[in-house]
Design a protein around this motif. Structure first.
Motif, short mmCIF file in Angstrom:
data_model
loop_
_atom_site.label_atom_id
_atom_site.label_comp_id
_atom_site.label_asym_id
_atom_site.label_seq_id
_atom_site.Cartn_x
_atom_site.Cartn_y
_atom_site.Cartn_z
N THR A 91 46.14 45.87 53.07
CA THR A 91 45.15 44.55 51.63
C THR A 91 45.26 45.17 50.33
O THR A 91 44.64 44.55 49.65
CB THR A 91 43.81 43.50 52.34
OG1 THR A 91 43.32 44.97 52.64
CG2 THR A 91 44.80 43.48 54.11
N ALA A 92 45.02 47.02 50.43
CA ALA A 92 44.68 47.49 49.32
C ALA A 92 42.77 47.34 48.64
O ALA A 92 43.00 46.97 47.87
CB ALA A 92 45.28 47.26 48.42
N LEU A 93 42.09 47.13 50.24
CA LEU A 93 40.78 46.63 50.26
C LEU A 93 40.26 47.23 49.15
O LEU A 93 39.33 46.38 47.80
CB LEU A 93 40.17 46.65 51.27
CG LEU A 93 38.72 46.07 51.41
CD1 LEU A 93 38.92 44.95 50.89
CD2 LEU A 93 38.56 46.67 53.20
N PRO A 116 36.71 39.87 46.45
CA PRO A 116 37.90 40.65 46.72
C PRO A 116 38.78 39.96 47.64
O PRO A 116 39.92 39.61 47.42
CB PRO A 116 37.20 41.70 47.97
CG PRO A 116 35.46 42.39 48.07
CD PRO A 116 35.25 40.57 47.12
N ASP A 117 38.51 38.71 48.02
CA ASP A 117 39.75 37.82 48.60
C ASP A 117 39.86 36.34 47.06
O ASP A 117 41.42 35.98 47.70
CB ASP A 117 39.45 36.46 48.88
CG ASP A 117 38.12 37.28 51.23
OD1 ASP A 117 39.23 38.67 50.90
OD2 ASP A 117 37.85 37.29 51.34
N GLU A 118 39.43 36.72 45.97
CA GLU A 118 40.21 36.20 45.18
C GLU A 118 41.08 36.72 44.61
O GLU A 118 41.51 36.82 43.29
CB GLU A 118 39.09 36.02 44.48
CG GLU A 118 38.72 34.07 44.25
CD GLU A 118 37.09 33.78 44.17
OE1 GLU A 118 37.39 32.72 43.84
OE2 GLU A 118 36.35 34.42 43.87
N VAL A 119 41.49 38.20 44.85
CA VAL A 119 42.23 39.36 43.64
C VAL A 119 43.60 39.50 45.64
O VAL A 119 43.07 39.40 46.53
CB VAL A 119 41.32 40.23 43.64
CG1 VAL A 119 42.69 41.41 43.29
CG2 VAL A 119 40.02 40.74 43.06
N LEU A 120 44.82 39.24 44.49
CA LEU A 120 45.62 39.79 45.50
C LEU A 120 46.47 40.92 44.82
O LEU A 120 46.69 40.54 43.84
CB LEU A 120 46.57 38.51 45.86
CG LEU A 120 48.12 38.75 46.59
CD1 LEU A 120 48.32 39.48 47.49
CD2 LEU A 120 48.84 37.01 46.31
N VAL A 121 47.09 41.97 45.59
CA VAL A 121 47.54 43.79 45.13
C VAL A 121 48.86 43.17 45.50
O VAL A 121 49.32 42.55 46.62
CB VAL A 121 46.70 44.22 45.32
CG1 VAL A 121 48.15 45.68 44.94
CG2 VAL A 121 45.54 44.58 44.65
N GLY A 122 49.95 43.49 44.90
CA GLY A 122 50.98 43.32 44.92
C GLY A 122 52.33 44.70 44.75
O GLY A 122 51.57 45.53 43.72
N ALA A 123 53.32 44.46 45.16
CA ALA A 123 54.65 45.61 44.25
C ALA A 123 54.93 45.18 43.48
O ALA A 123 56.12 45.05 43.12
CB ALA A 123 55.42 45.45 45.67
#
Length: 372
Positions: free
Chosen positions: A70-72, A86-93
């Motif tokens: 989750t890249a918390l 933090p749940d309103e942030v999404l980290v991706g490749a």
């Protein structure tokens, strides 16, 4: 011992989705010659900061372990910055990976995805892979988004609209007023993706800025990346800010463990105050260089549109391939989109003199003005 003979091939092929079999793969820019410059991929020409490189190296002893899926820690840092949870942030490749997740979450067979065209060349492929249909709305004559036409193109089948500002590859931005007027016409249950991969290079005070829109629209997701301004293109890390239910749907479509420990460490190191200040100083250097190139090309007579990313759009039309090859022969690799134009990244300062010298010889109508 009995000899086993392999069966003869039957010639039959595996059954694939025909639209995927016909889909051209994403094309990277070709490498530059040893004495040349790669200006085709909108990369940051500066080398990584020492502290960022050290943070990446520190993850090497643990590459036998899976990263935090989750890249918390990175999400917490970004959440604090943007005033969200933090749940309103999404980290991706990378932001392109996130685009794929959101499109897959919202659109499927029979659905439509609207975007301006020409825009980011990955959009059509991402839509096709999701099984949806692209609706390409032509850019305005000035190469910017025609948001009125995009709003008019929305139907009951539309599930996603993508707005790219600054637009890749044309460089034009969407103003805050234009975007707000557009959102007023968009149904509140229609997902809008604001792709801001180049936002850090914008110097126009009227530009839309997703940071000011957080919490205002229940259907808006903002996409950003560490690839460009922060110089982490090789590590693939981007992020999205938006309502938790939408992000949760995108999380469900993600390939597991797509964000590595190295990319997370690099992003966190880049957000340290001293490091970020230095990185943004580099962005300012690139922005000033872009403005100088833009001004010089206008003075030469090139009809270049506004440039607000880390690149310039050269509308070369039918001469696109010829101009791109001429630049390549001079050691400059650019990204050509025949028969429309050429995107030229702002790279090393040494590349600028060569770029302007060659393009001055190729200005449309230059032969008539300067006969041999």
């Amino acid at each position: 011992m009995e000899c086993v003979t392999a069966p003869e091939p039957t010639g039959a092929s595996v059954r694939l989705r025909p639209e995927i079999a016909a889909l051209p793969p994403y094309r990277q820019g070709r490498p530059a010659p040893d004495d040349g410059y790669k200006l085709s991929s909108n990369e940051n020409p500066h080398e990584p900061l020492p502290g960022v490189a050290e943070a990446v190296a520190a993850t090497l002893p643990e590459i036998n372990r899976y990263p935090d899926a989750t890249a918390l820690v990175l999400r917490e840092r970004l959440a604090e910055r943007f005033g969200v949870t933090p749940d309103e942030v999404l980290v991706g490749a990378g932001s392109v990976s996130l685009l794929a997740q959101f499109i897959a979450a919202a659109a499927g067979p029979g659905d439509e995805v609207i975007y301006s065209w020409r825009s980011f060349e990955a959009y059509p492929g991402l839509v096709t892979v999701a099984g949806a249909t692209s609706v390409r709305v032509p850019n305005r004559p000035d190469h910017g988004h025609d948001l009125d036409a995009m709003a008019a193109a929305i139907t009951d089948r539309t599930r996603v609209v993508i707005v790219c500002s600054p637009n890749n590859p044309t460089g034009m931005l969407v103003t805050a007023g234009e975007f707000e007027a557009f959102m007023a016409r968009v149904p509140s249950d229609l997902l809008v993706l604001l792709d801001e991969a180049y936002i850090e290079f914008v110097r126009h005070e009227d530009s839309v800025d997703g940071r000011t829109l957080i919490g205002r629209y229940p259907n808006l997701v903002i996409l950003r990346t560490f690839s460009k301004a922060y110089g982490l293109a090789g590590l693939r890390v981007g992020y999205a800010i938006g309502p938790e239910p939408i992000l949760d749907a995108a999380r469900a479509t993600a390939i597991p463990l797509g964000v590595t420990a190295a990319s997370t460490a690099a992003a966190l190191a880049s957000l340290e105050p001293a490091a970020e200040a230095e990185l943004l100083d580099r962005v300012e250097v690139i922005a000033r260089r872009r403005e100088a190139v833009h001004t010089a090309l206008l003075a030469q007579g090139w009809p270049v549109p506004g440039a607000h990313g880390n690149f310039i759009w050269l509308p070369t039309g039918e001469a696109t391939t010829t101009v791109a090859e001429r630049l390549f022969d001079a050691g400059l690799v650019t990204r050509a989109f025949p028969p429309e134009g050429i995107r030229i990244s702002i790279g090393e300062p040494e590349s600028v003199d060569t770029l302007l010298r060659i393009l001055e010889e190729l200005v449309p109508g230059s032969q008539e003005r300067h006969p041999a």
